[in-house]
Scaffold this active site. Structure first.
Site, PDB file in Angstrom:
ATOM      1  N   ARG A 166       0.262   6.139   7.252  1.00 37.96           N
ATOM      2  CA  ARG A 166       1.046   6.149   6.243  1.00 37.96           C
ATOM      3  C   ARG A 166       1.303   7.717   5.442  1.00 37.96           C
ATOM      4  O   ARG A 166       0.372   8.044   5.455  1.00 37.96           O
ATOM      5  CB  ARG A 166       0.507   5.028   4.929  1.00 37.96           C
ATOM      6  CG  ARG A 166       0.475   3.672   5.437  1.00 37.96           C
ATOM      7  CD  ARG A 166       1.986   3.025   5.355  1.00 37.96           C
ATOM      8  NE  ARG A 166       2.021   1.661   5.644  1.00 37.96           N
ATOM      9  CZ  ARG A 166       2.090   1.113   6.720  1.00 37.96           C
ATOM     10  NH1 ARG A 166       2.519   2.060   8.077  1.00 37.96           N
ATOM     11  NH2 ARG A 166       2.239  -0.249   7.156  1.00 37.96           N
ATOM     12  N   HIS A 209       9.374   6.841  11.428  1.00 40.08           N
ATOM     13  CA  HIS A 209       8.404   5.662  11.112  1.00 40.08           C
ATOM     14  C   HIS A 209       8.786   4.710  12.480  1.00 40.08           C
ATOM     15  O   HIS A 209       9.078   3.270  12.200  1.00 40.08           O
ATOM     16  CB  HIS A 209       8.631   4.698   9.821  1.00 40.08           C
ATOM     17  CG  HIS A 209       7.331   4.049   9.363  1.00 40.08           C
ATOM     18  ND1 HIS A 209       7.034   3.750   8.276  1.00 40.08           N
ATOM     19  CD2 HIS A 209       6.675   3.146  10.344  1.00 40.08           C
ATOM     20  CE1 HIS A 209       5.912   2.818   8.272  1.00 40.08           C
ATOM     21  NE2 HIS A 209       5.846   2.438   9.616  1.00 40.08           N
TER      22      HIS A 209
HETATM   23  P1  NDP Z   1      -7.356  -2.100  11.094  1.00 37.51           P
HETATM   24  O1  NDP Z   1      -7.580  -2.704   9.803  1.00 37.51           O
HETATM   25  O2  NDP Z   1      -7.578  -2.844  12.350  1.00 37.51           O
HETATM   26  O3  NDP Z   1      -8.193  -0.853  11.337  1.00 37.51           O
HETATM   27  C1  NDP Z   1      -8.503  -0.153  10.218  1.00 37.51           C
HETATM   28  C2  NDP Z   1      -9.428   1.083  10.668  1.00 37.51           C
HETATM   29  O4  NDP Z   1      -9.586   2.061   9.637  1.00 37.51           O
HETATM   30  C3  NDP Z   1     -10.971   0.392  10.809  1.00 37.51           C
HETATM   31  O5  NDP Z   1     -11.568   0.967  12.030  1.00 37.51           O
HETATM   32  C4  NDP Z   1     -11.707   0.687   9.480  1.00 37.51           C
HETATM   33  O6  NDP Z   1     -13.092   0.880   9.656  1.00 37.51           O
HETATM   34  C5  NDP Z   1     -11.035   1.991   9.258  1.00 37.51           C
HETATM   35  N1  NDP Z   1     -11.075   2.282   7.616  1.00 37.51           N
HETATM   36  C6  NDP Z   1     -10.444   1.759   6.737  1.00 37.51           C
HETATM   37  N2  NDP Z   1     -10.929   2.271   5.615  1.00 37.51           N
HETATM   38  C7  NDP Z   1     -11.880   3.337   5.832  1.00 37.51           C
HETATM   39  C8  NDP Z   1     -12.490   4.174   4.949  1.00 37.51           C
HETATM   40  N3  NDP Z   1     -12.349   4.250   3.893  1.00 37.51           N
HETATM   41  N4  NDP Z   1     -13.276   5.223   5.560  1.00 37.51           N
HETATM   42  C9  NDP Z   1     -13.344   5.124   7.117  1.00 37.51           C
HETATM   43  N5  NDP Z   1     -12.677   4.206   7.874  1.00 37.51           N
HETATM   44  C10 NDP Z   1     -11.898   3.256   7.244  1.00 37.51           C
HETATM   45  O7  NDP Z   1      -5.944  -1.462  11.162  1.00 37.51           O
HETATM   46  P2  NDP Z   1      -4.914  -1.276  12.449  1.00 37.51           P
HETATM   47  O8  NDP Z   1      -5.506  -0.230  13.356  1.00 37.51           O
HETATM   48  O9  NDP Z   1      -4.298  -2.429  12.857  1.00 37.51           O
HETATM   49  O10 NDP Z   1      -3.602  -0.401  11.747  1.00 37.51           O
HETATM   50  C11 NDP Z   1      -4.144   0.890  11.252  1.00 37.51           C
HETATM   51  C12 NDP Z   1      -2.790   1.425  10.360  1.00 37.51           C
HETATM   52  O11 NDP Z   1      -1.728   1.808  11.143  1.00 37.51           O
HETATM   53  C13 NDP Z   1      -2.005   0.385   9.420  1.00 37.51           C
HETATM   54  O12 NDP Z   1      -2.688   0.016   8.319  1.00 37.51           O
HETATM   55  C14 NDP Z   1      -0.899   0.828   9.207  1.00 37.51           C
HETATM   56  O13 NDP Z   1      -0.934   1.766   8.007  1.00 37.51           O
HETATM   57  C15 NDP Z   1      -0.560   2.020  10.343  1.00 37.51           C
HETATM   58  N6  NDP Z   1       0.437   1.440  11.260  1.00 37.51           N
HETATM   59  C16 NDP Z   1       1.669   2.140  11.390  1.00 37.51           C
HETATM   60  C17 NDP Z   1       2.953   2.038  12.473  1.00 37.51           C
HETATM   61  C18 NDP Z   1       3.713   2.982  12.548  1.00 37.51           C
HETATM   62  O14 NDP Z   1       4.720   2.955  13.252  1.00 37.51           O
HETATM   63  N7  NDP Z   1       3.719   4.344  12.030  1.00 37.51           N
HETATM   64  C19 NDP Z   1       2.668   0.965  12.779  1.00 37.51           C
HETATM   65  C20 NDP Z   1       1.601   0.000  12.826  1.00 37.51           C
HETATM   66  C21 NDP Z   1       0.401   0.310  11.965  1.00 37.51           C
HETATM   67  P3  NDP Z   1     -14.033  -0.513   9.917  1.00 37.51           P
HETATM   68  O15 NDP Z   1     -13.814  -0.888  11.680  1.00 37.51           O
HETATM   69  O16 NDP Z   1     -15.386  -0.097   9.778  1.00 37.51           O
HETATM   70  O17 NDP Z   1     -13.430  -1.767   9.099  1.00 37.51           O
HETATM   71  C1  OXD Z   2       3.044  -1.795  10.182  1.00 35.21           C
HETATM   72  C2  OXD Z   2       4.075  -0.576  10.370  1.00 35.21           C
HETATM   73  O1  OXD Z   2       1.929  -1.436   9.451  1.00 35.21           O
HETATM   74  O2  OXD Z   2       5.219  -0.871  11.090  1.00 35.21           O
HETATM   75  O3  OXD Z   2       3.130  -2.440  11.163  1.00 35.21           O
HETATM   76  O4  OXD Z   2       4.263   0.415   9.711  1.00 35.21           O
END
Ligand code: NDP
Ligand code: OXD
Length: 306
Positions: free
Chosen positions: A221, A269
């Site tokens: 993000r 994006h």
């Molecule tokens: P998940 O919820 O599956 O994974 C999030 C990860 O981040 C987990 O490993 C979690 O730890 C870790 N995390 C969260 N908070 C913290 C913190 N404070 N400190 C350290 N680690 C932390 O999310 P996804 O993998 O599905 O997606 C990740 C992000 O990717 C989305 O939220 C979105 O913003 C972005 N995204 C962007 C896209 C794009 O096109 N640019 C498309 C899709 C998604 P733990 O495993 O311990 O819970």
């Molecule tokens: C998502 C994105 O969060 O597309 O899936 O950014």
């Protein structure tokens, strides 16, 4: 089962027939102001009025992985928020990150410049041990990215909130693991969700802890990055390049300084898009499971914010 569909920037003419075909037992309508309350909703960045009116939702299905645009006091505590789990996005993220990493490591930008001048120039191979890749966030997308990078033999590290063990990935966790994770990283990939804890986590102080000549790949993000800190770090050589898919303001304004900086690669994006078939299958499967009273994956923990 009545479902309201309220998705910004989404072609309802394609999605509604697809959802209706997958869920013939449901009544699925396009949300409009004043529509009657529904039991379920499928949304992407819905307007505030949607929340003000839809007060009886059992579950809200987000058409993406990141739920930051949904969070806030307008959400009823009785509504489950369900995000997409991978749904074809993990492979796309792996492609995007591996491309950005290899483009930098193999100096393709320099070859592009040579080609423009009809120059045949060899560059010495760089040792990949000198390009440790650190993935912030080891969830549905981050773990796939970490594994994909490992296939090319780069040292891979990962940082998450809870401790993890992933073969081939040196794992760090929690706040005490953050500094050692950064210190040993040269290519930093951000795959974190946007929460109160992670907002502005990419800033002058954290990026200065990376190995010198670092590369930032932000595919999570825009609000993770303090944008005004980026170019001074590039100017000083602490960062060599940045690949940014997400921005504080999207679309990125035409007069934004990043557009004219050749050290910064910009994409709109698009690192991982919501795929039609995978998403329809996942949401319809979860809706049916909920109706049967079963637990489903991807329910957002409202305290953690992801
Ligand atoms: P998940 O919820 O599956 O994974 C999030 C990860 O981040 C987990 O490993 C979690 O730890 C870790 N995390 C969260 N908070 C913290 C913190 N404070 N400190 C350290 N680690 C932390 O999310 P996804 O993998 O599905 O997606 C990740 C992000 O990717 C989305 O939220 C979105 O913003 C972005 N995204 C962007 C896209 C794009 O096109 N640019 C498309 C899709 C998604 P733990 O495993 O311990 O819970
Ligand atoms: C998502 C994105 O969060 O597309 O899936 O950014």
């Amino acid at each position: 089962m009545d479902i309201t569909f309220c998705c910004a920037d989404t072609n309802a003419d394609e999605w509604l027939p697809g959802l209706r075909a997958a869920l013939p037992e449901a009544t699925i309508t396009l949300w409009q102001a004043g529509a009657p309350p529904a039991r379920y909703a499928i949304v992407w960045q819905p307007p505030r009025q949607f929340f003000a009116e839809q007060l009886q939702l059992r579950a809200l299905f987000n058409m993406g992985a990141g739920v930051d645009a949904l969070m806030g006091p307008h959400l009823s505590p009785n509504t489950l928020v369900v995000r997409l789990n991978d749904a074809g996005m993990a492979d796309q993220m792996a492609e995007y990150v591996c491309h950005a990493l290899i483009r930098h490591f193999r100096e393709f930008a320099a070859y592009d410049q040579d080609m423009a001048q009809r120059q045949w120039t060899y560059r010495e191979p760089l040792p990949r041990e000198q390009f440790p890749v650190g993935v912030m966030g080891l969830g549905a997308l981050g773990e796939r990215v970490a594994r994909a990078v490992g296939v090319f033999g780069f040292p891979v590290r990962g940082w998450s909130r809870s401790a993890k063990q992933i073969t081939g990935v040196e794992c760090f966790s929690a706040s005490e693991g953050f500094a050692p994770f950064l210190r040993g990283t040269r290519v930093l990939v951000n795959m974190l969700p946007l929460t109160a804890e992670t907002e502005s986590i990419l800033n002058r102080s954290t990026l200065s802890q990376l190995q010198r000549g670092a590369v930032l790949i932000n595919v999570a993000r825009g609000r993770h990055l303090v944008e005004e800190d980026l170019q001074p770090l590039l100017d000083g050589g602490q960062l060599a390049a940045a690949v940014l898919d997400v921005f504080r303001q999207e679309p990125l304004p035409a007069d934004h300084p990043f557009w004219s900086d050749s050290r910064i690669t910009i994409t709109p994006h698009t690192a991982a898009r919501t795929l039609f078939q995978e998403t329809v299958a996942q949401i319809s499967g979860k809706l049916r499971a909920l109706e049967r009273g079963e637990a489903i994956a991807g329910v957002v923990d409202m305290q953690r914010g992801y």
